[in-house]
Every structure is written in structure tokens, then in C-alpha cells.
Design a protein around this motif. Structure first.
Motif, mmCIF file in Angstrom:
data_model
loop_
_atom_site.group_PDB
_atom_site.id
_atom_site.type_symbol
_atom_site.label_atom_id
_atom_site.label_comp_id
_atom_site.label_asym_id
_atom_site.label_seq_id
_atom_site.Cartn_x
_atom_site.Cartn_y
_atom_site.Cartn_z
ATOM 1 N N SER A 15 0.838 -1.195 0.000
ATOM 2 C CA SER A 15 0.000 0.000 0.000
ATOM 3 C C SER A 15 0.879 1.254 0.000
ATOM 4 N N LEU A 16 1.451 1.556 -1.167
ATOM 5 C CA LEU A 16 2.355 2.697 -1.296
ATOM 6 C C LEU A 16 1.757 3.766 -2.197
ATOM 7 N N SER A 17 1.992 5.007 -1.828
ATOM 8 C CA SER A 17 1.631 6.089 -2.754
ATOM 9 C C SER A 17 2.550 5.983 -3.961
ATOM 10 N N LEU A 18 2.170 6.600 -5.062
ATOM 11 C CA LEU A 18 3.025 6.579 -6.248
ATOM 12 C C LEU A 18 4.379 7.205 -5.947
ATOM 13 N N GLU A 19 4.385 8.249 -5.134
ATOM 14 C CA GLU A 19 5.639 8.914 -4.783
ATOM 15 C C GLU A 19 6.557 7.993 -3.980
ATOM 16 N N ASP A 20 5.981 7.317 -2.962
ATOM 17 C CA ASP A 20 6.785 6.410 -2.138
ATOM 18 C C ASP A 20 7.285 5.227 -2.968
ATOM 19 N N ALA A 21 6.425 4.684 -3.832
ATOM 20 C CA ALA A 21 6.832 3.561 -4.669
ATOM 21 C C ALA A 21 7.954 3.982 -5.614
ATOM 22 N N ALA A 22 7.831 5.164 -6.220
ATOM 23 C CA ALA A 22 8.875 5.651 -7.129
ATOM 24 C C ALA A 22 10.194 5.813 -6.385
ATOM 25 N N GLN A 23 10.135 6.335 -5.180
ATOM 26 C CA GLN A 23 11.346 6.524 -4.386
ATOM 27 C C GLN A 23 11.997 5.180 -4.061
ATOM 28 N N MET A 24 11.202 4.201 -3.671
ATOM 29 C CA MET A 24 11.744 2.882 -3.352
ATOM 30 C C MET A 24 12.351 2.221 -4.582
ATOM 31 N N LEU A 25 11.662 2.321 -5.714
ATOM 32 C CA LEU A 25 12.175 1.713 -6.939
ATOM 33 C C LEU A 25 13.461 2.391 -7.402
ATOM 34 N N ALA A 36 5.203 10.203 -11.965
ATOM 35 C CA ALA A 36 4.616 10.302 -13.313
ATOM 36 C C ALA A 36 4.865 9.027 -14.115
ATOM 37 N N ASP A 37 6.064 8.436 -13.954
ATOM 38 C CA ASP A 37 6.354 7.156 -14.619
ATOM 39 C C ASP A 37 5.380 6.081 -14.143
ATOM 40 N N LEU A 38 5.173 6.027 -12.838
ATOM 41 C CA LEU A 38 4.257 5.035 -12.287
ATOM 42 C C LEU A 38 2.816 5.306 -12.692
ATOM 43 N N LYS A 39 2.445 6.574 -12.764
ATOM 44 C CA LYS A 39 1.081 6.926 -13.192
ATOM 45 C C LYS A 39 0.841 6.438 -14.615
ATOM 46 N N ALA A 40 1.849 6.558 -15.479
ATOM 47 C CA ALA A 40 1.715 6.052 -16.850
ATOM 48 C C ALA A 40 1.505 4.536 -16.838
ATOM 49 N N ASP A 41 2.207 3.839 -15.953
ATOM 50 C CA ASP A 41 2.013 2.394 -15.842
ATOM 51 C C ASP A 41 0.637 2.068 -15.275
ATOM 52 N N VAL A 42 0.174 2.847 -14.318
ATOM 53 C CA VAL A 42 -1.181 2.656 -13.789
ATOM 54 C C VAL A 42 -2.193 2.839 -14.916
ATOM 55 N N ASP A 43 -1.998 3.865 -15.719
ATOM 56 C CA ASP A 43 -2.897 4.096 -16.859
ATOM 57 C C ASP A 43 -2.847 2.944 -17.860
ATOM 58 N N ASN A 49 -4.971 -0.207 -5.463
ATOM 59 C CA ASN A 49 -5.858 -0.450 -4.329
ATOM 60 C C ASN A 49 -6.999 0.550 -4.364
ATOM 61 N N GLU A 50 -8.036 0.268 -3.597
ATOM 62 C CA GLU A 50 -9.204 1.150 -3.548
ATOM 63 C C GLU A 50 -8.857 2.572 -3.152
ATOM 64 N N ASP A 51 -7.807 2.728 -2.342
ATOM 65 C CA ASP A 51 -7.432 4.064 -1.871
ATOM 66 C C ASP A 51 -6.450 4.774 -2.810
ATOM 67 N N GLY A 52 -6.175 4.161 -3.972
ATOM 68 C CA GLY A 52 -5.294 4.786 -4.951
ATOM 69 C C GLY A 52 -3.828 4.439 -4.804
ATOM 70 N N THR A 53 -3.501 3.667 -3.760
ATOM 71 C CA THR A 53 -2.118 3.243 -3.578
ATOM 72 C C THR A 53 -1.858 2.013 -4.440
ATOM 73 N N ILE A 54 -0.582 1.667 -4.574
ATOM 74 C CA ILE A 54 -0.252 0.458 -5.313
ATOM 75 C C ILE A 54 0.534 -0.490 -4.414
ATOM 76 N N SER A 55 0.453 -1.754 -4.766
ATOM 77 C CA SER A 55 1.262 -2.779 -4.108
ATOM 78 C C SER A 55 2.528 -2.944 -4.938
ATOM 79 N N LEU A 56 3.664 -2.779 -4.309
ATOM 80 C CA LEU A 56 4.922 -2.965 -5.019
ATOM 81 C C LEU A 56 5.018 -4.388 -5.557
ATOM 82 N N LEU A 57 4.469 -5.337 -4.820
ATOM 83 C CA LEU A 57 4.491 -6.729 -5.251
ATOM 84 C C LEU A 57 3.626 -6.923 -6.498
#
Length: 71
Positions: A15-25, A36-43, A49-57
């Protein structure tokens, strides 16, 4: 939920925000990732997740599926 999916900084890998996930990656890889890179992948179909976060897994699984499918 167990603490097994938490990073040392307390973030949940499932359950990571796009910003936190980008930083970890970015920290763990050789390429700089942005929200923005992750948002393109989300698109393009990364599950969110329902709250707009993503699972890194789930994100990594989506990337591997794309490689296996030849994308």
C-alpha cells in the motif's frame, strides 16, 4: 495484517503512494523512477488499491507479466 509487508521505515509494500513507490524503486534500481512514470504504468493497467495506492508486489508481477507476454 502482519508487519511482514512493512519496510524498515514503516511503509507497507502492499500500500504505497506513487511517490513512495517511485522513491523505493529508484533507491533499489539503476533507473530513476518518478510518480509520473508510475502513473503512466497505472494508466496502462497496473492494479491499484481502492485508496489509490499500489502494491509494489503487484507492480513487479505486472512488469514480469509484460515481459513474459513480450510487451
Amino acid at each position: 495484517m502482519s508487519n511482514g509487508d512493512r519496510t524498515p521505515s514503516g511503509l507497507r509494500l502492499t500500500s504505497l503512494s506513487l511517490e513512495d513507490a517511485a522513491q523505493m524503486l529508484t533507491k533499489g534500481g539503476r533507473v530513476r523512477m518518478t510518480a509520473a512514470d508510475l502513473k503512466a504504468d497505472v494508466d496502462a493497467g497496473v492494479p491499484v488499491n481502492e485508496d489509490g495506492t499500489i502494491s509494489l508486489l503487484a507492480y513487479v508481477a505486472w512488469l514480469v507479466k509484460g515481459l513474459a507476454d513480450g510487451d
